[in-house]
Motif scaffolding. Structure first.
Motif, PDB file in Angstrom:
ATOM      1  N   UNK A 221     -88.737  -1.293 -71.525  1.00 13.97           N
ATOM      2  CA  UNK A 221     -87.391  -1.776 -71.183  1.00 13.97           C
ATOM      3  C   UNK A 221     -87.303  -2.180 -69.720  1.00 13.97           C
ATOM      4  N   UNK A 222     -87.910  -1.389 -68.836  1.00 15.94           N
ATOM      5  CA  UNK A 222     -87.873  -1.712 -67.405  1.00 15.94           C
ATOM      6  C   UNK A 222     -88.636  -2.999 -67.119  1.00 15.94           C
ATOM      7  N   UNK A 223     -89.786  -3.193 -67.771  1.00 12.05           N
ATOM      8  CA  UNK A 223     -90.548  -4.428 -67.570  1.00 12.05           C
ATOM      9  C   UNK A 223     -89.732  -5.644 -68.005  1.00 12.05           C
ATOM     10  N   UNK A 224     -89.068  -5.540 -69.141  1.00 17.94           N
ATOM     11  CA  UNK A 224     -88.309  -6.665 -69.665  1.00 17.94           C
ATOM     12  C   UNK A 224     -87.012  -6.899 -68.893  1.00 17.94           C
ATOM     13  N   UNK A 225     -86.570  -5.913 -68.135  1.00 20.65           N
ATOM     14  CA  UNK A 225     -85.334  -6.062 -67.351  1.00 20.65           C
ATOM     15  C   UNK A 225     -85.543  -6.884 -66.092  1.00 20.65           C
ATOM     16  N   UNK A 226     -86.788  -7.026 -65.667  1.00 18.95           N
ATOM     17  CA  UNK A 226     -87.084  -7.717 -64.408  1.00 18.95           C
ATOM     18  C   UNK A 226     -86.731  -9.201 -64.508  1.00 18.95           C
ATOM     19  N   UNK A 227     -85.969  -9.672 -63.546  1.00 19.40           N
ATOM     20  CA  UNK A 227     -85.623 -11.085 -63.453  1.00 19.40           C
ATOM     21  C   UNK A 227     -85.057 -11.344 -62.064  1.00 19.40           C
ATOM     22  N   UNK A 228     -85.034 -12.594 -61.626  1.00 20.83           N
ATOM     23  CA  UNK A 228     -84.469 -12.883 -60.307  1.00 20.83           C
ATOM     24  C   UNK A 228     -83.018 -12.419 -60.216  1.00 20.83           C
ATOM     25  N   UNK A 229     -82.668 -11.828 -59.078  1.00 14.89           N
ATOM     26  CA  UNK A 229     -81.317 -11.335 -58.855  1.00 14.89           C
ATOM     27  C   UNK A 229     -81.118  -9.890 -59.234  1.00 14.89           C
ATOM     28  N   UNK A 230     -81.965  -9.361 -60.114  1.00 11.60           N
ATOM     29  CA  UNK A 230     -81.914  -7.945 -60.463  1.00 11.60           C
ATOM     30  C   UNK A 230     -82.340  -7.143 -59.235  1.00 11.60           C
TER      31      UNK A 230
END
Length: 325
Positions: A221-230
């Motif tokens: 879940x943490x890996x998939x949460x990564x995105x610009x602005x996070x």
């Protein structure tokens, strides 16, 4: 070493390398020799700190490397009286935190190399072998798979797995032991690898399987949460909240991750309190862990923030690998 060897980067003017004269040939033969830098060589009877001070005369502030020996930082302070001295880490942080496409490619290569080592680990884990024996074989494999240095090898079996930074010991691996294997090295490019996978020698304990499933879910879940602005804090919270909800919050003892590049640990740190938004090119680990005491577990991938999400650079299975014996 105790003889001053450093790179000096003036705000105005060309950078230069300061080296002891007896080390000049080695410095010129190193990668630094291909950069067209001036080498300022000093003799044994000279004061290199005074040489640098003369070259940078008139400055109001200097930044010294975060890891410069205290005795050298203090000598620079004496050689530059009245000049403010600060840590260079804040200057370098923004330069190193966001990787170029070439740097990401180097990290991807490092990730593939350490993945190949992990694929060989089941052949090395056997009951009756010590952690130290397995660790030596893993270190040899890290070099064989293209790294130029072995930066660390953690083989933490049974109760040793409950210590996140356990060092190799003479503990004999037993049937039923979960084993944390956290390994990394530096590639010829200068960029680092770092990956943790979980193994079990034979049938795993039932209570271990209970929390390992929680850990897998949290790490994914943490890996998939990564995105610009996070924010790094928010990524940390994704893993931490899932683990806490399952009742293991007190057993998650460390931050969720650290940046990686020319060093294994650098910015950005994936931790509560870090509100600086993620940007494309930032590379870091996602490595939540659960450490109840009788054993422990951690899963770690290097992740790069992309333009619209993230890319995992470690691709071996995150399932518990059962080693038959």
């Amino acid at each position: 070493m105790e003889r001053l060897t450093c790179l000096v980067v003036p705000a105005a003017g060309e950078p230069f390398m300061v080296v002891p004269r007896l080390e000049l040939p080695a410095a010129q033969a190193s990668p630094a020799g291909r950069l067209g830098l001036e080498f300022l060589a000093w003799n044994e009877t000279e004061d290199p700190f005074a040489l640098v001070a003369r070259r940078v005369a008139g400055v109001e502030r200097v930044a010294v490397a975060d890891r410069m020996w205290a005795m050298m930082a203090l000598r620079f302070r004496d050689a530059l009286p009245g000049v403010e001295q600060v840590a260079a880490g804040e200057v370098m942080r923004r330069l190193r935190m966001r990787k170029s496409a070439a740097e990401v490619a180097a990290l991807r290569e490092a990730g593939a190399a350490i993945d190949r080592v992990h694929r060989a680990v089941p052949l090395l884990l056997k009951p009756g072998r010590t952690e130290r024996e397995v660790g030596k074989d893993i270190a040899d494999a890290i070099l064989a798979e293209g790294h130029v240095t072995v930066d660390f090898v953690i083989v933490a079996s049974g109760p040793n797995g409950a210590s996140p930074h356990h060092e190799l010991s003479d503990r004999v691996i037993q049937p039923g032991d979960p084993v944390v294997v956290d390994i990394g090295g530096t590639m010829p490019s200068g960029y680092c690898s770092d990956s943790t996978r979980m193994y079990c020698v034979g049938e795993p304990p039932a209570d271990f399987l209970d929390y390992y499933g929680v850990l897998q879910t949290a790490q994914s879940a943490a890996c998939h949460a990564v995105k610009p602005g996070m924010t790094p804090e928010a990524v940390d919270a994704v893993a931490r909240d899932l683990i806490a909800t399952a009742g293991y919050g007190e057993q998650f003892l460390h931050r969720t991750g650290h940046g990686i590049g020319l060093e294994t640990h650098e910015h950005p740190y994936i931790v509560f309190g870090n509100h600086e938004p993620l940007e494309p090119g930032m590379a870091f680990s996602i490595e939540p862990g659960i450490y109840p005491g009788a054993h422990g577990a951690r899963i770690e991938d290097i992740v790069v923030c992309t333009e619209d999400g993230s890319e995992r650079l470690n691709l071996t299975t995150r399932d518990l690998v059962i080693v038959e014996h």
